[in-house]
Design an enzyme around this catalytic site. Structure first.
Site, PDB file in Angstrom:
ATOM      1  N   ASN A  97       3.758   7.172   5.630  1.00 15.57           N
ATOM      2  CA  ASN A  97       3.176   6.138   6.354  1.00 15.57           C
ATOM      3  C   ASN A  97       3.649   4.785   5.956  1.00 15.57           C
ATOM      4  O   ASN A  97       3.403   4.087   5.040  1.00 15.57           O
ATOM      5  CB  ASN A  97       1.748   6.097   6.269  1.00 15.57           C
ATOM      6  CG  ASN A  97       1.002   5.181   7.006  1.00 15.57           C
ATOM      7  OD1 ASN A  97       1.388   4.511   7.714  1.00 15.57           O
ATOM      8  ND2 ASN A  97      -0.542   4.770   6.500  1.00 15.57           N
ATOM      9  N   LYS A  99       3.211   2.042   7.406  1.00 14.88           N
ATOM     10  CA  LYS A  99       2.325   0.882   7.666  1.00 14.88           C
ATOM     11  C   LYS A  99       2.984  -0.333   8.385  1.00 14.88           C
ATOM     12  O   LYS A  99       3.950  -0.182   9.278  1.00 14.88           O
ATOM     13  CB  LYS A  99       1.442   0.261   6.669  1.00 14.88           C
ATOM     14  CG  LYS A  99       0.999   1.480   5.660  1.00 14.88           C
ATOM     15  CD  LYS A  99       0.268   0.997   4.604  1.00 14.88           C
ATOM     16  CE  LYS A  99      -0.264   2.140   3.957  1.00 14.88           C
ATOM     17  NZ  LYS A  99      -1.411   1.867   2.817  1.00 14.88           N
ATOM     18  N   HIS A 190      -7.037   6.472  10.143  1.00 13.57           N
ATOM     19  CA  HIS A 190      -6.630   5.788   8.875  1.00 13.57           C
ATOM     20  C   HIS A 190      -7.672   4.794   8.360  1.00 13.57           C
ATOM     21  O   HIS A 190      -8.205   4.094   9.377  1.00 13.57           O
ATOM     22  CB  HIS A 190      -5.132   5.113   8.981  1.00 13.57           C
ATOM     23  CG  HIS A 190      -4.519   4.916   7.656  1.00 13.57           C
ATOM     24  ND1 HIS A 190      -4.976   3.683   6.829  1.00 13.57           N
ATOM     25  CD2 HIS A 190      -3.762   5.648   6.793  1.00 13.57           C
ATOM     26  CE1 HIS A 190      -4.471   3.693   5.781  1.00 13.57           C
ATOM     27  NE2 HIS A 190      -3.709   4.910   5.622  1.00 13.57           N
ATOM     28  N   GLU A 192      -7.189   1.937   7.017  1.00 14.17           N
ATOM     29  CA  GLU A 192      -7.183   0.463   7.503  1.00 14.17           C
ATOM     30  C   GLU A 192      -7.514   0.300   8.757  1.00 14.17           C
ATOM     31  O   GLU A 192      -7.864  -0.720   9.073  1.00 14.17           O
ATOM     32  CB  GLU A 192      -5.496   0.545   6.984  1.00 14.17           C
ATOM     33  CG  GLU A 192      -5.452   0.179   5.696  1.00 14.17           C
ATOM     34  CD  GLU A 192      -3.989   0.728   5.207  1.00 14.17           C
ATOM     35  OE1 GLU A 192      -2.987   0.661   6.016  1.00 14.17           O
ATOM     36  OE2 GLU A 192      -3.689   0.714   3.778  1.00 14.17           O
ATOM     37  N   GLU A 263      -7.932  11.095   2.378  1.00 10.33           N
ATOM     38  CA  GLU A 263      -7.633   9.775   1.660  1.00 10.33           C
ATOM     39  C   GLU A 263      -8.573   9.034   1.227  1.00 10.33           C
ATOM     40  O   GLU A 263      -9.276   8.357   1.910  1.00 10.33           O
ATOM     41  CB  GLU A 263      -6.672   8.794   2.634  1.00 10.33           C
ATOM     42  CG  GLU A 263      -5.421   9.546   3.193  1.00 10.33           C
ATOM     43  CD  GLU A 263      -4.498   8.342   3.781  1.00 10.33           C
ATOM     44  OE1 GLU A 263      -3.306   8.416   2.849  1.00 10.33           O
ATOM     45  OE2 GLU A 263      -4.762   7.773   4.583  1.00 10.33           O
ATOM     46  N   GLY A 269      -3.023   2.655  -1.961  1.00 11.49           N
ATOM     47  CA  GLY A 269      -2.489   1.531  -2.438  1.00 11.49           C
ATOM     48  C   GLY A 269      -3.311   0.953  -3.692  1.00 11.49           C
ATOM     49  O   GLY A 269      -2.851  -0.433  -3.851  1.00 11.49           O
ATOM     50  N   SER A 309      -1.988   6.739  -3.307  1.00 11.74           N
ATOM     51  CA  SER A 309      -1.262   6.261  -4.586  1.00 11.74           C
ATOM     52  C   SER A 309      -0.356   7.743  -5.016  1.00 11.74           C
ATOM     53  O   SER A 309      -0.207   7.837  -6.109  1.00 11.74           O
ATOM     54  CB  SER A 309      -1.968   5.921  -5.639  1.00 11.74           C
ATOM     55  OG  SER A 309      -2.754   4.702  -5.188  1.00 11.74           O
TER      56      SER A 309
HETATM   57  C1  PEP Z   1      -1.788   5.361   3.026  1.00  9.55           C
HETATM   58  O1  PEP Z   1      -1.878   4.363   3.600  1.00  9.55           O
HETATM   59  O2  PEP Z   1      -1.971   6.483   3.756  1.00  9.55           O
HETATM   60  C2  PEP Z   1      -1.515   5.793   1.622  1.00  9.55           C
HETATM   61  C3  PEP Z   1      -1.862   7.039   1.076  1.00  9.55           C
HETATM   62  O3  PEP Z   1      -0.954   4.788   0.982  1.00  9.55           O
HETATM   63  P1  PEP Z   1      -0.522   4.725  -0.675  1.00  9.55           P
HETATM   64  O4  PEP Z   1       0.326   6.047  -0.876  1.00  9.55           O
HETATM   65  O5  PEP Z   1       0.162   3.593  -1.063  1.00  9.55           O
HETATM   66  O6  PEP Z   1      -1.722   4.649  -1.560  1.00  9.55           O
END
Ligand code: PEP
Length: 678
Positions: A97, A99, A190, A192, A263, A269, A309
């Site tokens: 992803n 973003k 997601h 976000e 997630e 993040g 992460s």
């Molecule tokens: C995400 O935004 O879906 C995500 C998992 O980000 P990160 O791997 O940076 O935590």
């Protein structure tokens, strides 16, 4: 306090009460079950892959939750449910992803080109053992991504779609638009989008329906709880609601088009990756929610990714969990190397793991080479030769006297032995393959090296790199894209493998191009050649035919995702086992090329071993070259268990045939060099 937040608090209190009773009941149930387990013959094991006896088995939690910076409470402190994994095989999906990254099309193109080079010829297969791979760039980069990644097997998806199909909706993008570009996936829900753009489960559900109206467009539906919800034991209920509402009205026949990405918001993040058992617990809960709607059989077919992460050093342990079917990767997908390593770490690996035997090599010559490389032992000379590429030098050491070096005025990729008098070698120079003599008796340096032939790829920004003489006495060498990391040819596969025969004719023997040749070596039968394009971190075996190109490529080793660096030089021992220098990871590994298993590791106190060979009077010592900045010395290890190497073959020049051709070629090259002032 607003009415909304009051209601929210009441709701959370209510859920907590329900969860309390649910928890009490669960404890009772678990108590009964675990008591029952004590009287059954199930083996309790840390390795979920070995569980084959029942549909669902209760296990003692294998790993404590130690990975989080701040440990989070687990829903049940000692117990993990594993679903029986033997019933359904789900192909892992690794998705990147991006973003709102990167900032420009130029940067996006660079990243895509690097990904394409990593994946071309290495991942395009549909085998269930190799993960499916998808990336999710921002809308403006979708077409470029689809174009550049064509032929790599990497799918492309969009990060969102609008709620309309067409019309006066300025700024919106529809499902049919992204599908018509060639997108295979859309990511919905997601955290976000939920948190920053206020998307509700209802909105997400509408988008899911719109996506499913487009044949060929599959959905990754993201779900996950916040840290507060996690701390309050609300994971299951939050995720269950998100799934049930998000998939409302999706018929069971369409379920194969849905992937769930679990997630936890606290992990996205933040660098706080869930422990494997935390992820497993959550995924079981996700599957249970699916099962309540679609039944157990169909829910078992749904892939559930973990996201939050994920990095190269965490993917392998996560993937050992039976219900973790891949990963959704944010930050680590913005670098081609880390994303590729995560894909490697998700590949199905053998589970009969035995810890390797470990040794440490000692420095024996403190040469401080900038880039020591290409060690070879001459049985004829009882001498070890090696090079330092950018310093344009070849080194010689008979293990007794002080080592010495000669300078050649050209960057050198490798040195191999040449049939003839003491000290005869061939070096892979930047512009030509050169014959020379390294004997201590040779002191007429005015004569210099003689040119055997021009290097191939004159029009490319490449130079000879790794090379060895095959068992028939021909010199096989690969090339190196000088700008494989940056510059004009960034990411380009423009280097080939060549064979110089005894008539000094060069033929190309690999039917595809790559970036950095390494690992070239042959077992004693001479019928196999090993090769690695270092940035891909994969070592392949080929059938090495007496004439014609390399055929029947098969993967023998992928560098583990949690190790930095890449495979560099390699050598085969007398038993046919492959010794590979893992540059960047401070070690040499012995790999069984038939199984991929690593049974020995030789550690070095420096990060970058570059190549290995066997030497010494009984060929029972391992010599390892290294590079700077922390390395640069020559390392040595006396082999245990009777391990010995093979005598290194010598390059044979046919003295009788083609002499005129050779002489003419040498004259032409010599005059060319003079003309160029070299
Ligand atoms: C995400 O935004 O879906 C995500 C998992 O980000 P990160 O791997 O940076 O935590």
């Amino acid at each position: 306090m607003s009415l909304y937040s009051l209601l929210q608090r009441r709701f959370i209190k209510f859920i907590k009460k329900v969860m309390h009773w649910k928890f009490v009941c669960s404890c009772l149930l678990l108590g009964i079950l675990s008591h029952g387990c004590a009287f059954t013959s199930h083996t309790l094991t840390k390795n979920p892959q070995t569980i084959i006896s029942s549909q669902k088995i209760l296990f003692i939690k294998p790993v404590p939750s130690t990975i989080l910076n701040k440990p989070l409470k687990s829903n049940s402190d000692d117990l993990v449910w594993y679903d029986n994994p033997s019933t359904v095989q789900r192909r892992p999906l690794i998705a990147g992803n991006w973003k709102l990254n990167p900032k420009t099309l130029t940067e996006a193109t660079t990243l895509l080109k690097l990904l394409s080079s990593h994946f071309l010829n290495h991942y395009a297969s549909n085998s269930p053992d190799t993960p499916e791979v998808a990336i999710f760039p921002p809308y403006p980069f979708l077409t470029t991504a689809i174009h550049i990644l064509d032929g790599t097997g990497i799918k492309v998806g969009a990060q969102n779609i609008g709620l309309q199909t067409e019309g006066a909706y300025t700024g919106e993008v529809s499902a049919s638009m992204i599908r018509s570009l060639g997108c295979d996936y859309v990511m919905l829900g997601h955290s976000e989008r939920r948190c920053l753009f206020g998307e509700s489960d209802k909105t997400i559900n509408q988008k899911v329906q719109l996506a499913l109206d487009e044949p060929g467009l599959d959905v990754i539906l993201c779900v996950g709880e916040t840290e507060e919800e996690y701390e309050n034991n609300l994971l299951s209920s939050v995720v269950s609601l998100q799934i049930k509402k998000g998939l409302m009205g999706v018929p069971v026949e369409e379920l194969h088009r849905i992937v769930i990405a679990y997630e936890p918001v606290w992990a996205i993040g933040t660098g706080k990756v869930a422990t494997p058992d935390q992820a497993q617990l959550a995924h079981v809960s996700v599957r249970e929610s699916l099962s309540e709607v679609y039944g157990s059989d169909d829910s078992k077919k749904v892939r559930i990714q973990y996201g939050g992460s994920v990095k190269p050093d965490s993917i392998e342990r996560l993937m050992t969990m039976p219900d973790v079917d891949g990963a959704l990767v944010g930050g680590a997908s913005l670098t081609a190397d880390s994303f590729t390593r995560i894909v490697d770490g998700a590949a199905v690996s053998p589970f009969n793991y035995q810890p390797p035997k470990e040794f440490t090599a000692r420095e024996c010559v403190a040469t401080k080479n900038v880039l020591g490389e290409s060690p070879i032992w001459s049985v004829r000379d009882q001498t070890l030769y090696w090079i330092s590429a950018p310093e344009e030098e070849v080194w010689s050491w008979n293990l007794n006297d002080a080592p010495y070096r000669r300078l050649f005025g050209t960057t050198i990729g490798c040195v191999v032995l040449k049939q003839g008098e003491h000290g005869s070698v061939v070096i892979g120079g930047e512009r030509a393959l050169l014959a020379t003599n390294m004997s201590p008796q040779t002191n007429d340096f005015a004569v210099g090296a003689s040119i055997l032939c021009e290097r191939p790829e004159q029009a490319e920004a490449t130079r000879p790199n790794d090379g060895r003489v095959d068992r028939q006495g021909r010199f096989v060498f690969g090339m190196y894209n000088n700008y494989h990391r940056a510059g004009v040819s960034v990411g380009e596969n423009n280097a080939g493998i060549y064979r110089l025969n005894s008539n000094l004719e060069v033929e190309q023997i690999l039917d595809y191009k790559y970036r950095v040749s390494n690992c070239i070596c042959f077992p004693k039968e001479g019928n196999i050649m090993y090769f690695c394009d270092t940035p891909t971190r994969k070592v392949y075996a080929f059938d090495y035919n007496d004439t014609g190109p390399l055929t029947n490529r098969r993967l023998v080793y992928t560098m583990p995702a949690d190790l930095p660096g890449g495979p560099d030089g390699a050598q085969v021992d007398a038993d046919g086992l492959l010794w590979i220098a893992l540059s960047g990871a401070g070690r040499v590994v012995r790999v069984n090329p038939n199984t991929g298993a690593v049974d020995m590791v030789v550690h070095l106190p420096v990060r970058s071993p570059t190549s290995v060979t066997f030497g010494g009077k009984d060929l029972d010592e391992l010599f390892i070259t290294t590079r700077g900045p922390d390395g640069g010395g020559l390392y040595r290890l006396k082999m245990p268990f009777g391990i010995v190497g093979l005598p290194e073959p010598e390059f044979i020049v046919n003295q009788n045939s083609n002499t005129n051709f050779i002489l003419q070629q040498q004259r032409d090259l010599a005059s060319m060099y003079q003309r160029d002032g070299n």
